[in-house]
Write an enzyme that holds these catalytic residues in place. Structure first.
Site, PDB file in Angstrom:
ATOM      1  N   CYS A  29      -2.493  26.908  19.530  1.00 20.24           N
ATOM      2  CA  CYS A  29      -3.847  26.376  19.337  1.00 20.24           C
ATOM      3  C   CYS A  29      -4.475  27.075  18.134  1.00 20.24           C
ATOM      4  CB  CYS A  29      -4.671  26.497  20.607  1.00 20.24           C
ATOM      5  SG  CYS A  29      -5.766  27.839  20.750  1.00 20.24           S
TER       6      CYS A  29
ATOM      7  N   THR B  62       5.663   7.863   6.747  1.00 17.49           N
ATOM      8  CA  THR B  62       7.066   7.554   6.466  1.00 17.49           C
ATOM      9  C   THR B  62       7.564   8.762   5.668  1.00 17.49           C
ATOM     10  OG1 THR B  62       6.459   6.516   4.379  1.00 17.49           O
ATOM     11  CG2 THR B  62       6.625   5.069   6.307  1.00 17.49           C
TER      12      THR B  62
ATOM     13  N   ASN C  66       7.584  -3.342   8.415  1.00 16.05           N
ATOM     14  CA  ASN C  66       7.417  -2.450   7.275  1.00 16.05           C
ATOM     15  C   ASN C  66       5.945  -2.105   7.052  1.00 16.05           C
ATOM     16  OD1 ASN C  66       7.310  -1.609   4.314  1.00 16.05           O
ATOM     17  ND2 ASN C  66       9.505  -1.747   4.753  1.00 16.05           N
TER      18      ASN C  66
ATOM     19  N   GLY D 104       6.095  12.367  12.359  1.00 16.57           N
ATOM     20  CA  GLY D 104       5.144  11.260  12.403  1.00 16.57           C
ATOM     21  C   GLY D 104       4.943  10.715  13.808  1.00 16.57           C
TER      22      GLY D 104
ATOM     23  N   GLU E 269       6.508   0.896  12.117  1.00 15.27           N
ATOM     24  CA  GLU E 269       7.791   1.614  12.139  1.00 15.27           C
ATOM     25  C   GLU E 269       8.904   0.577  12.011  1.00 15.27           C
ATOM     26  OE1 GLU E 269       9.256   4.936  12.366  1.00 15.27           O
ATOM     27  OE2 GLU E 269      10.938   3.564  12.099  1.00 15.27           O
TER      28      GLU E 269
HETATM   29  P1  NAD Z   1      11.371  11.125   9.651  1.00 14.44           P
HETATM   30  O1  NAD Z   1      12.375  10.868   8.596  1.00 14.44           O
HETATM   31  O2  NAD Z   1      11.812  11.728  10.934  1.00 14.44           O
HETATM   32  O3  NAD Z   1      10.622   9.739  10.014  1.00 14.44           O
HETATM   33  C1  NAD Z   1      10.181   8.783   9.076  1.00 14.44           C
HETATM   34  C2  NAD Z   1      10.042   7.440   9.806  1.00 14.44           C
HETATM   35  O4  NAD Z   1       9.479   6.470   8.930  1.00 14.44           O
HETATM   36  C3  NAD Z   1      11.378   6.880  10.267  1.00 14.44           C
HETATM   37  O5  NAD Z   1      11.314   6.622  11.656  1.00 14.44           O
HETATM   38  C4  NAD Z   1      11.569   5.613   9.439  1.00 14.44           C
HETATM   39  O6  NAD Z   1      12.254   4.605  10.135  1.00 14.44           O
HETATM   40  C5  NAD Z   1      10.138   5.219   9.146  1.00 14.44           C
HETATM   41  N1  NAD Z   1       9.986   4.426   7.926  1.00 14.44           N
HETATM   42  C6  NAD Z   1      10.549   4.664   6.713  1.00 14.44           C
HETATM   43  N2  NAD Z   1      10.136   3.757   5.818  1.00 14.44           N
HETATM   44  C7  NAD Z   1       9.275   2.933   6.455  1.00 14.44           C
HETATM   45  C8  NAD Z   1       8.493   1.849   6.044  1.00 14.44           C
HETATM   46  N3  NAD Z   1       8.495   1.427   4.786  1.00 14.44           N
HETATM   47  N4  NAD Z   1       7.712   1.245   6.970  1.00 14.44           N
HETATM   48  C9  NAD Z   1       7.675   1.660   8.254  1.00 14.44           C
HETATM   49  N5  NAD Z   1       8.404   2.706   8.702  1.00 14.44           N
HETATM   50  C10 NAD Z   1       9.186   3.342   7.805  1.00 14.44           C
HETATM   51  O7  NAD Z   1      10.224  12.008   8.981  1.00 14.44           O
HETATM   52  P2  NAD Z   1       9.108  12.942   9.708  1.00 14.44           P
HETATM   53  O8  NAD Z   1       9.716  14.243  10.075  1.00 14.44           O
HETATM   54  O9  NAD Z   1       8.434  12.166  10.783  1.00 14.44           O
HETATM   55  O10 NAD Z   1       8.090  13.196   8.498  1.00 14.44           O
HETATM   56  C11 NAD Z   1       7.439  12.135   7.844  1.00 14.44           C
HETATM   57  C12 NAD Z   1       6.760  12.583   6.573  1.00 14.44           C
HETATM   58  O11 NAD Z   1       5.504  13.186   6.842  1.00 14.44           O
HETATM   59  C13 NAD Z   1       7.547  13.591   5.752  1.00 14.44           C
HETATM   60  O12 NAD Z   1       7.450  13.255   4.389  1.00 14.44           O
HETATM   61  C14 NAD Z   1       6.867  14.911   6.060  1.00 14.44           C
HETATM   62  O13 NAD Z   1       7.009  15.873   5.029  1.00 14.44           O
HETATM   63  C15 NAD Z   1       5.427  14.462   6.210  1.00 14.44           C
HETATM   64  N6  NAD Z   1       4.652  15.367   7.087  1.00 14.44           N
HETATM   65  C16 NAD Z   1       3.715  16.218   6.541  1.00 14.44           C
HETATM   66  C17 NAD Z   1       2.965  17.054   7.379  1.00 14.44           C
HETATM   67  C18 NAD Z   1       1.918  17.970   6.827  1.00 14.44           C
HETATM   68  O14 NAD Z   1       1.189  18.590   7.601  1.00 14.44           O
HETATM   69  N7  NAD Z   1       1.793  18.051   5.537  1.00 14.44           N
HETATM   70  C19 NAD Z   1       3.168  17.053   8.748  1.00 14.44           C
HETATM   71  C20 NAD Z   1       4.113  16.177   9.266  1.00 14.44           C
HETATM   72  C21 NAD Z   1       4.849  15.340   8.424  1.00 14.44           C
END
Ligand code: NAD
Length: 573
Positions: free
Chosen positions: A421, A276, A254, A190, A208
């Site tokens: 790319c 998140t 949040n 994210g 965040e």
């Molecule tokens: P991560 O666990 O590294 O990060 C999640 C972040 O969200 C953390 O920093 C946490 O503190 C924060 N967070 C949690 N609850 C919160 C809330 N209620 N309010 C504000 N902040 C909050 O996860 P990541 O690797 O960054 O991935 C995030 C999500 O996105 C995953 O579910 C992942 O599968 C999805 N994702 C999907 C794709 C895609 O192309 N489909 C690509 C990237 C990420």
């Protein structure tokens, strides 16, 4: 040397230390294996495990939860010993990170074939997988960890850039200038959002809860500034939007609270999404009304109470997203399953929010997907040279040109220098053959690896992500990635990998990837042309088969011999 194992040479040269379990990228022109085809596989294995690339290299974990490059250290060493000694007409088979046999095949065959985390469907869930893993029988390979194709955070930055670029093209005349994006989560993936939005000229407001993550992303150059005052952050964002200034603002707080605040203020962001880690509500989602530190304690001490609070926050979070949807924002689920959780928490219309593929699918329909390359000799200048070449060849594609310019400015290389790319059907083959010719003519200093993410048009079946909402309802049909792996193998990829569970977890996806080593030989001109045509070509055919008009048209235009385009009525859904 006496009875020393082949791997001893790499230990002596400082590329591997069995005491500390550290692996470092191999650079330079000297071969360790029989030829560059095998050496390329060896170097990409070392590359994904270099501490600059891998998340937890001591445990062989590259990225994506527990995505590994080899089952255990004994298997890693055995793979390396084998690659160092096998012939140029042999093929190594790797079963979930464990080398099992070397067969004599022929010189044009893949040098390595791998299958990772495959389970018979009835047994395909995390619980059963973990049992087998504990017995040492399998390994989770994620997408590009187990197939030795991960190139660090550049991959996710580019994917996020493409996602926001696709939305910009489809809804905002190609640019996010004067546009506000509201999102959340500055985690490992994210955290790419603010920079990707900025690359398209937009303003990103990102909630965040973890102060440390905000700090980290500012230090890494992915985020510009931050505030813990919702009102102040919003007014900074709105004035940057008015001025047309690209800016990113982290908001300590949040997501459910920030989204509700913005909605109540009557502000309608142009785009609303969320990253998140809601797919894992216990470990990846923080409830509202509790400090980050107290939440960490509650999770440990009373997980049931934590889950209840997380689910009720998710309900508020998604209700606010629906509020924005009704007011006209472009709202989408970014593949973190938040809609399903909100649905389970009582938001019966959560699925009114579309999934990310609404915007990405048009790219897949025409075979456009995440192509990537790395300099196997470790020469940064070669990547810069290829940046110029890709602009020369495809300069009329403004989004691609903007990405390459931004990437060369912002992306720090991790491990072997690499670039990603998105290229389409026809473009990948053209560029691949060109790279091979440049290696042959000495315009590049050494061989280049090319490959891609498994998230591509014809290489994955994943009904909650890449294949969600297929036009003909074929979301869960898994034949396509199998055919993709098979056709890439017979067309001459250097290695081919077939995996289960990447991105969304065991039981929810199957997918395939490959690596191709462009060593400059005339034979690789032919193999590159073939592999880089059939691979995106199958994506086009998979979408034509599902009735997508642009794929059917492309088949016609390019003369792809696809009987499916003529069988049955495609457009009656
Ligand atoms: P991560 O666990 O590294 O990060 C999640 C972040 O969200 C953390 O920093 C946490 O503190 C924060 N967070 C949690 N609850 C919160 C809330 N209620 N309010 C504000 N902040 C909050 O996860 P990541 O690797 O960054 O991935 C995030 C999500 O996105 C995953 O579910 C992942 O599968 C999805 N994702 C999907 C794709 C895609 O192309 N489909 C690509 C990237 C990420």
């Amino acid at each position: 040397m006496g009875d020393a194992r082949p791997i001893q040479r790499l230990i002596d040269e400082g590329y591997y230390d069995p005491e500390t379990r550290s692996v470092r990228v191999i650079r330079g022109h000297e071969l360790h294996a029989v030829n560059w085809q095998v050496e390329g596989a060896l170097r990409m294995l070392f590359h994904v495990l270099d501490p600059a690339v891998a998340k937890d290299p001591k445990n062989l974990v590259v990225y994506g939860g527990s995505g590994k490059a080899a089952r255990n250290w004994e298997c890693f060493e055995a793979i390396v010993d084998t690659l160092l000694t096998m012939g140029g007409d042999e093929t190594l088979l790797v079963q979930s990170g464990k080398p099992v046999v070397v067969f004599k095949t022929h010189t044009h065959s893949p040098r390595v074939l791998m299958s990772n985390a495959m389970l018979v469907p009835k047994w395909a869930d995390w619980e059963y997988f973990r049992k087998l893993e504990a017995k040492g029988l399998t390994m989770f390979g994620q997408m590009t960890a187990g197939s030795w194709a991960y190139i660090g955070t550049q991959g996710i930055l580019q994917g996020t850039y493409e996602e926001f670029g696709a939305i910009a093209e489809q809804r905002f005349a190609g640019s996010l200038e004067h546009r506000l994006v509201l999102t959340a989560g500055l985690g490992e993936m994210g955290g790419a959002q603010p920079l990707a939005v900025k690359m398209h000229g937009g303003v990103a407001l990102v909630a965040e809860v973890n102060r440390e993550q905000i700090k980290r992303k500012i230090e890494q150059g992915y985020l510009d500034t931050w505030s813990d005052d919702f009102g102040k952050a919003l007014s900074i964002a709105l004035s940057a939007k008015d001025r047309g200034e690209a800016l990113s603002i982290g908001v300590l707080g949040n997501a459910a609270d920030l989204y509700t605040f913005v909605l109540k203020e009557g502000i309608v962001p142009d785009i609303v999404t969320d990253q998140t880690a809601a797919h894992d509500p216990l470990n990846g989602y923080v409830p509202s009304g509790i400090s980050f530190e107290d939440a960490t304690r509650l999770r440990r001490e009373d997980p049931d109470a934590y889950m209840r609070r997380a689910m009720s926050t998710i309900r508020v979070h998604v209700e606010a997203m629906l509020g924005f949807l009704d007011k006209g924002s472009v709202v989408f689920d970014y593949g973190n399953n938040i809609r399903k959780l909100a649905y389970d928490a009582g938001v019966s219309d959560a699925f009114r929010i579309p999934g990310q593929m609404v915007f990405m699918r048009p790219l897949f329909e025409v075979g456009r997907g995440p192509f990537r390359w790395a300099s196997l000799v470790g020469e940064e200048g070669d990547i810069r040279r290829l940046d110029e070449e890709v602009i020369t060849l495809f300069g009329e594609n403004e989004k691609l040109t903007r990405w390459i310019r931004n990437a060369s400015k912002h992306v720090r290389f991790q491990g072997l220098p690499a670039r990603v790319c998105w290229l389409g059907y026809g473009e990948r083959a053209l560029f691949g053959v060109r790279i091979n010719q440049m290696v042959r003519k000495g315009e590049l200093s050494g061989p280049v690896w090319v490959g891609r993410d498994h998230l591509d048009g014809g290489s994955v079946a994943s009904p909650y992500r890449e294949t969600e909402g297929m036009k003909d309802g074929s979301d869960a049909v898994g034949d396509w990635p199998v055919l993709n792996a098979l056709i890439n193998a017979v067309s001459g990829a250097t290695w081919v990998a077939f995996h289960h569970g990447g991105g969304v977890g065991i039981g929810y996806s199957i997918h395939a990837g490959f690596g191709l080593v462009l060593d400059g030989s005339p034979e690789m001109d032919l193999r590159a042309e073939r592999v880089l045509t059939v691979d995106p070509g199958l994506g086009v055919v998979r979408h034509a088969d599902a009735g997508y008009e642009s794929s059917l048209r492309l088949i016609e235009e390019k003369g792809i011999k696809a009987p499916t385009a003529r069988i049955g009525s495609k457009i009656q859904h």
